[in-house]
Scaffold this motif. Sequence first.
Motif, PDB file in Angstrom:
ATOM      1  N   ARG A   1      -2.967  -1.366  10.831  1.00 18.48           N
ATOM      2  CA  ARG A   1      -3.810  -2.333  10.116  1.00 18.48           C
ATOM      3  C   ARG A   1      -3.354  -2.506   8.672  1.00 18.48           C
ATOM      4  NH1 ARG A   1      -8.786  -1.693   6.882  1.00 18.48           N
ATOM      5  NH2 ARG A   1      -8.890   0.529   7.351  1.00 18.48           N
ATOM      6  N   LEU A   2      -3.064  -1.405   7.997  1.00 20.17           N
ATOM      7  CA  LEU A   2      -2.765  -1.451   6.564  1.00 20.17           C
ATOM      8  C   LEU A   2      -1.316  -1.803   6.276  1.00 20.17           C
ATOM      9  CD1 LEU A   2      -4.660   1.824   5.620  1.00 20.17           C
ATOM     10  CD2 LEU A   2      -5.415  -0.514   5.133  1.00 20.17           C
ATOM     11  N   ASP A   3      -0.417  -1.428   7.188  1.00 19.04           N
ATOM     12  CA  ASP A   3       1.014  -1.653   6.989  1.00 19.04           C
ATOM     13  C   ASP A   3       1.478  -1.092   5.639  1.00 19.04           C
ATOM     14  OD1 ASP A   3       3.585  -2.496   7.474  1.00 19.04           O
ATOM     15  OD2 ASP A   3       3.259  -4.505   6.663  1.00 19.04           O
ATOM     16  N   PRO A   4       1.240   0.211   5.376  1.00 17.29           N
ATOM     17  CA  PRO A   4       1.680   0.784   4.092  1.00 17.29           C
ATOM     18  C   PRO A   4       3.197   0.868   4.038  1.00 17.29           C
ATOM     19  CG  PRO A   4       0.958   2.525   5.552  1.00 17.29           C
ATOM     20  CD  PRO A   4       0.669   1.232   6.263  1.00 17.29           C
ATOM     21  N   LYS A   5       3.733   0.844   2.837  1.00 11.58           N
ATOM     22  CA  LYS A   5       5.186   0.950   2.683  1.00 11.58           C
ATOM     23  C   LYS A   5       5.631   2.399   2.520  1.00 11.58           C
ATOM     24  CE  LYS A   5       5.812  -3.397   3.049  1.00 11.58           C
ATOM     25  NZ  LYS A   5       4.478  -3.662   3.599  1.00 11.58           N
ATOM     26  N   GLU A   6       4.684   3.287   2.190  1.00 10.79           N
ATOM     27  CA  GLU A   6       5.037   4.690   1.963  1.00 10.79           C
ATOM     28  C   GLU A   6       3.812   5.544   2.274  1.00 10.79           C
ATOM     29  OE1 GLU A   6       7.102   7.384  -1.614  1.00 10.79           O
ATOM     30  OE2 GLU A   6       6.429   5.329  -1.994  1.00 10.79           O
ATOM     31  N   VAL A   7       4.037   6.681   2.949  1.00 10.25           N
ATOM     32  CA  VAL A   7       2.940   7.579   3.316  1.00 10.25           C
ATOM     33  C   VAL A   7       3.265   8.981   2.826  1.00 10.25           C
ATOM     34  CG1 VAL A   7       1.585   8.563   5.198  1.00 10.25           C
ATOM     35  CG2 VAL A   7       2.360   6.193   5.345  1.00 10.25           C
ATOM     36  N   LEU A   8       2.305   9.599   2.137  1.00 10.52           N
ATOM     37  CA  LEU A   8       2.459  10.957   1.612  1.00 10.52           C
ATOM     38  C   LEU A   8       1.888  11.945   2.624  1.00 10.52           C
ATOM     39  CD1 LEU A   8       1.135  10.250  -2.009  1.00 10.52           C
ATOM     40  CD2 LEU A   8       3.471   9.976  -1.130  1.00 10.52           C
ATOM     41  N   LEU A   9       2.664  12.995   2.926  1.00 14.77           N
ATOM     42  CA  LEU A   9       2.250  14.011   3.884  1.00 14.77           C
ATOM     43  C   LEU A   9       2.582  15.397   3.341  1.00 14.77           C
ATOM     44  CD1 LEU A   9       3.736  12.428   7.150  1.00 14.77           C
ATOM     45  CD2 LEU A   9       1.336  12.365   6.453  1.00 14.77           C
ATOM     46  N   THR A  10       1.874  16.404   3.866  1.00 13.14           N
ATOM     47  CA  THR A  10       2.266  17.784   3.610  1.00 13.14           C
ATOM     48  C   THR A  10       3.438  18.120   4.522  1.00 13.14           C
ATOM     49  OG1 THR A  10       0.762  18.618   5.301  1.00 13.14           O
ATOM     50  CG2 THR A  10      -0.108  18.424   3.051  1.00 13.14           C
ATOM     51  N   GLU A  11       4.051  19.273   4.292  1.00 11.86           N
ATOM     52  CA  GLU A  11       5.167  19.673   5.161  1.00 11.86           C
ATOM     53  C   GLU A  11       4.697  19.817   6.605  1.00 11.86           C
ATOM     54  OE1 GLU A  11       7.083  23.128   3.668  1.00 11.86           O
ATOM     55  OE2 GLU A  11       7.764  22.174   1.812  1.00 11.86           O
ATOM     56  N   ALA A  12       3.537  20.435   6.795  1.00 12.95           N
ATOM     57  CA  ALA A  12       3.003  20.592   8.155  1.00 12.95           C
ATOM     58  C   ALA A  12       2.663  19.231   8.758  1.00 12.95           C
ATOM     59  CB  ALA A  12       1.766  21.488   8.129  1.00 12.95           C
TER      60      ALA A  12
ATOM     61  N   PHE B   1       0.805  -1.215   0.000  1.00 15.18           N
ATOM     62  CA  PHE B   1       0.000   0.000   0.000  1.00 15.18           C
ATOM     63  C   PHE B   1       0.844   1.274   0.000  1.00 15.18           C
ATOM     64  CE2 PHE B   1      -3.375  -2.750   2.068  1.00 15.18           C
ATOM     65  CZ  PHE B   1      -4.219  -2.705   0.973  1.00 15.18           C
ATOM     66  N   LEU B   2       0.365   2.229  -0.791  1.00 10.92           N
ATOM     67  CA  LEU B   2       0.819   3.618  -0.759  1.00 10.92           C
ATOM     68  C   LEU B   2      -0.312   4.412  -0.121  1.00 10.92           C
ATOM     69  CD1 LEU B   2       2.551   6.118  -1.741  1.00 10.92           C
ATOM     70  CD2 LEU B   2       1.190   6.000  -3.845  1.00 10.92           C
ATOM     71  N   ALA B   3      -0.017   5.178   0.932  1.00 10.44           N
ATOM     72  CA  ALA B   3      -1.064   5.907   1.650  1.00 10.44           C
ATOM     73  C   ALA B   3      -0.790   7.406   1.616  1.00 10.44           C
ATOM     74  CB  ALA B   3      -1.153   5.421   3.099  1.00 10.44           C
ATOM     75  N   ALA B   4      -1.836   8.178   1.870  1.00  6.58           N
ATOM     76  CA  ALA B   4      -1.706   9.636   1.967  1.00  6.58           C
ATOM     77  C   ALA B   4      -2.643  10.125   3.064  1.00  6.58           C
ATOM     78  CB  ALA B   4      -2.057  10.310   0.644  1.00  6.58           C
ATOM     79  N   TYR B   5      -2.153  11.059   3.883  1.00 10.26           N
ATOM     80  CA  TYR B   5      -2.995  11.626   4.943  1.00 10.26           C
ATOM     81  C   TYR B   5      -3.154  13.117   4.707  1.00 10.26           C
ATOM     82  CZ  TYR B   5      -5.014  12.639   9.484  1.00 10.26           C
ATOM     83  OH  TYR B   5      -5.865  13.033  10.480  1.00 10.26           O
ATOM     84  N   ALA B   6      -4.409  13.563   4.747  1.00  6.92           N
ATOM     85  CA  ALA B   6      -4.712  14.974   4.485  1.00  6.92           C
ATOM     86  C   ALA B   6      -5.584  15.533   5.592  1.00  6.92           C
ATOM     87  CB  ALA B   6      -5.420  15.119   3.139  1.00  6.92           C
ATOM     88  N   THR B   7      -5.441  16.829   5.829  1.00  3.28           N
ATOM     89  CA  THR B   7      -6.284  17.533   6.785  1.00  3.28           C
ATOM     90  C   THR B   7      -6.865  18.768   6.110  1.00  3.28           C
ATOM     91  OG1 THR B   7      -4.861  16.826   8.612  1.00  3.28           O
ATOM     92  CG2 THR B   7      -6.389  18.613   9.055  1.00  3.28           C
ATOM     93  N   VAL B   8      -8.180  18.893   6.178  1.00  8.99           N
ATOM     94  CA  VAL B   8      -8.869  20.067   5.632  1.00  8.99           C
ATOM     95  C   VAL B   8      -9.821  20.590   6.700  1.00  8.99           C
ATOM     96  CG1 VAL B   8     -10.412  20.952   3.841  1.00  8.99           C
ATOM     97  CG2 VAL B   8      -8.716  19.187   3.271  1.00  8.99           C
ATOM     98  N   ARG B   9      -9.559  21.812   7.144  1.00  8.97           N
ATOM     99  CA  ARG B   9     -10.388  22.453   8.174  1.00  8.97           C
ATOM    100  C   ARG B   9     -10.609  21.511   9.359  1.00  8.97           C
ATOM    101  NH1 ARG B   9     -12.746  24.466   3.429  1.00  8.97           N
ATOM    102  NH2 ARG B   9     -14.338  22.842   3.360  1.00  8.97           N
ATOM    103  N   ASP B  10      -9.481  21.052   9.927  1.00  8.75           N
ATOM    104  CA  ASP B  10      -9.472  20.213  11.137  1.00  8.75           C
ATOM    105  C   ASP B  10     -10.134  18.846  10.947  1.00  8.75           C
ATOM    106  OD1 ASP B  10      -8.201  22.241  12.581  1.00  8.75           O
ATOM    107  OD2 ASP B  10     -10.121  23.180  13.086  1.00  8.75           O
ATOM    108  N   GLU B  11     -10.411  18.471   9.723  1.00  6.23           N
ATOM    109  CA  GLU B  11     -10.944  17.139   9.435  1.00  6.23           C
ATOM    110  C   GLU B  11      -9.876  16.340   8.696  1.00  6.23           C
ATOM    111  OE1 GLU B  11     -14.647  14.928   7.063  1.00  6.23           O
ATOM    112  OE2 GLU B  11     -14.354  17.099   6.925  1.00  6.23           O
TER     113      GLU B  11
END
Length: 874
Positions: free
Chosen positions: A171-182, A132-142
């Motif tokens: 649970r997912l055990d991703p191999k790579e996670v995409l994040l913003t600088e913050a 898995f390749l994952a990405a985590y995003a936050t928009v207006r505290d969500e």
Amino acid sequence: MSSNVTPMMAQYLEIKAEHPDALLFYRMGDFYELFFDDAIAAAEALDIALTKRGKHLGEDIAMCGVPHHSAEGYFLTLIRKGHRVAVCEQLESPAEAKKRGYKAVVKRGVTRVVTPGTLTEDTLLDARRNNFLAAYATVRDEGALAWVDISTGAFSVLSCDAAGLGPELARLDPKEVLLTEAGEAELRHIVEDAGAAITVLGNAAFDSTNGEKRLSRVYSVGSLEGFGTFSRAEIAAMAAIVEYIEITQKGKLPLLRPPMRETRTSAMQIDASTRRSLELVRGVNGGRAGSLLSVIDRTLTAGGARLLERRLSAPSRDLDQITARQEAVAWSLEHGDIAATVEDRLREVPDLDRALSRLSLDRGGPRDLASVRNTLAQAETISETLPDELPHVLAETAQDLTGQGPLLDLLDAALVADPPMLARDGGFVASGYDAELDEFRSLRDEGRTVIAGLQSRYAEQTGIAALKIKHNNVLGYFVEVTATHSEKMLAAPLSETFIHRQTTANQVRFTTVELSDLETRILNAGGRCLEIEKRLYSSLKDAILEQAAALFNLARGLAEIDLTAGLARLAREENWVRPKLTKGREFVITEGRHPVVEAALAPSGTPFVANDCDLSDESIWLLTGPNMAGKSTYLRQNALIAVLAQMGAFVPAREATIGIVSQIFSRVGASDDLSKGQSTFMVEMVETAAILNQADDRALVILDEIGRGTATYDGLSIAWATLEHLHEVNRCRALFATHYHEMTHLSDKLEAVANATVSVKEWDGDVIFLHEVKRGTADRSYGVQVARLAGLPATVVDRAKVVLEALEQGEREGKQKAIIDDLPLFSATPAPAPQKTAPSEVEARLKEILPDELSPKAALDLIYELRGLVRTSE
């Protein structure tokens, strides 16, 4: 740039400047070469020779290289060591480059960037696990987490706050996670704890407005509403994944399935520490061995294996869904003959998901085409094997197995039985599929036969039996007759067909338009065959990709059938039963067993001692008993039974009734976390705090030895208060193991607490573990006896007994300190050596015997003699 930089090095530096964070694998003929700092880093990581190639700005240019045909293995090594790889290929042949000028450099460009989350090759992936390749995003505290496996096309998204990110990554055990600088600054420790690589993208990649348009273009839809209602954060996370794939694949997108929106309430919640404790998919050493997954996996296909791990990692909380899965397993169990036939076919099913992904990224080959064909053939046979009346789950999947007859017929007609790996090798298109290809193959493989046939025709046409068609390096193919027949050839009407080429002393040579054309075709036949096969490969690939959606459904159906059949075979082989799931709070296990421990004992023939558990009325069991008696095994086995039941499997028990478990928490075992500066006790308290702060009334909590890492009374008070909190606030079902026997009095004060103990038996000063759990309390912990079994020196064990007796007496008399003060200091004097005694009559007689000189009769007489001496000594 210095004027003395060669054109090739100038090209390298220009391409490298576009990929400063990756090791540039620069294609030079049959090798990938690396230069400068890339070469130094790669040589160290790959343990290959570091050499030099010319100079740049007065300094030697470091260089290393690897063969292009074996580069994938090097890619994997570098990725595992934290590097990224930019693959720079030759985009034209040297001959094409020379057309632009004698010193023109072959055009090159990066065709892909290899990262942990974007692998597609079978050689780089575990076929039985998702990547898995994952990405985590936050928009207006969500917050939202999206993940994709580009090797299979599976794409999902979930609303998730930062607090819930850790459990989901576990649970997912991703191999790579995409994040913003913050996000990277805030969440780095969570992602690193999950063992994933971190890639930081600009905020523009996570823009939800542009992201929605990007996603709509990917799926060729006007709106994403047809796939579900997604929050802005979910769209942002999915959009970041799509942009990153386009960046790393240089504009080529794999086949992505429509995104599936998940909710945290749809699956049993299991945090990272609990997953480690229960060893669901990884054993204590971090590998598959020793895990629950390794014991229950009976799947026969790669897709089925991946589905099993996903189900085990996220047991369902939907009662109807669980029941439907159980019914499918029960049907397979009851219809063993049909299941056996299906399993025979499943053994021949290739990995369709990954074949489709490689084809869509132009990384496939003829074998991927054959994988599609073979999968369709087996799916058709399996569909014919299954009856019309099936449980709901199997009935749905059976429908997905049909409808691909035309594609199967096309691939059957077009492909040979066992095609080569690469299209450029040729030879994968079956004879009779394409007339033009067959003709050029005939010319390539049977050129002499074709020429001989033409020679016979020309001889018949001219009436010259001696006419020959020959070949040399100057004229190529030519018709040759003797000088006596030349006048006939030079006269009309033959002169209109046969064109004079050369006259020698005894022969005259001619050519024809037909022969010249045939010669050209023979010489070019090999190349034309490859060109035609490449064209046919492309058309077959396009035909497959046009049916991608249906083929993904077919692959999903085969995985479901495989998993169902595997769980049925597991139940049959291990004598597991179908559990009853309810919406209540019941938790009644009759003769439950730990599946992994039982499997480990099986080779030795040692039976596993089954035990009951009933948390229905008294929802908390306080478990006492000595170490090594099996308390931790008992705790874990009940948690594992709940996991197995809710994933839809049968369970290792005689009977089981379980009210849906919303969360499982496990605090078992001891470890420190030196990377965070946390002691064993601190880790224990952090994990206990997470349980007390999160567990709801439908949770199942297993706790072992809370408070053991600090002073006795501190530990007892913490354990005491923890149990009260579970009873009064969390109101969950729990198994609480402890050595603090004082806590057993809580059963008199807390109505939902019951005492249980693990039985032991003493014999001649030793403790015998019976591994039986029963209602009641343990009278003591038997720690000194266990220490003796562990091999502590006898002097230490004896001293421990003296101290223990003194402490117990002091506690009874209320003057513990005074008695401790009166204890003599420990003496390290070794135990006296045993005194030597005179040898017995038997020993003396044995010393006199010379075995080699004894006859069989004498040996028998000696045995009677020795026996008599033994009786005399008694």
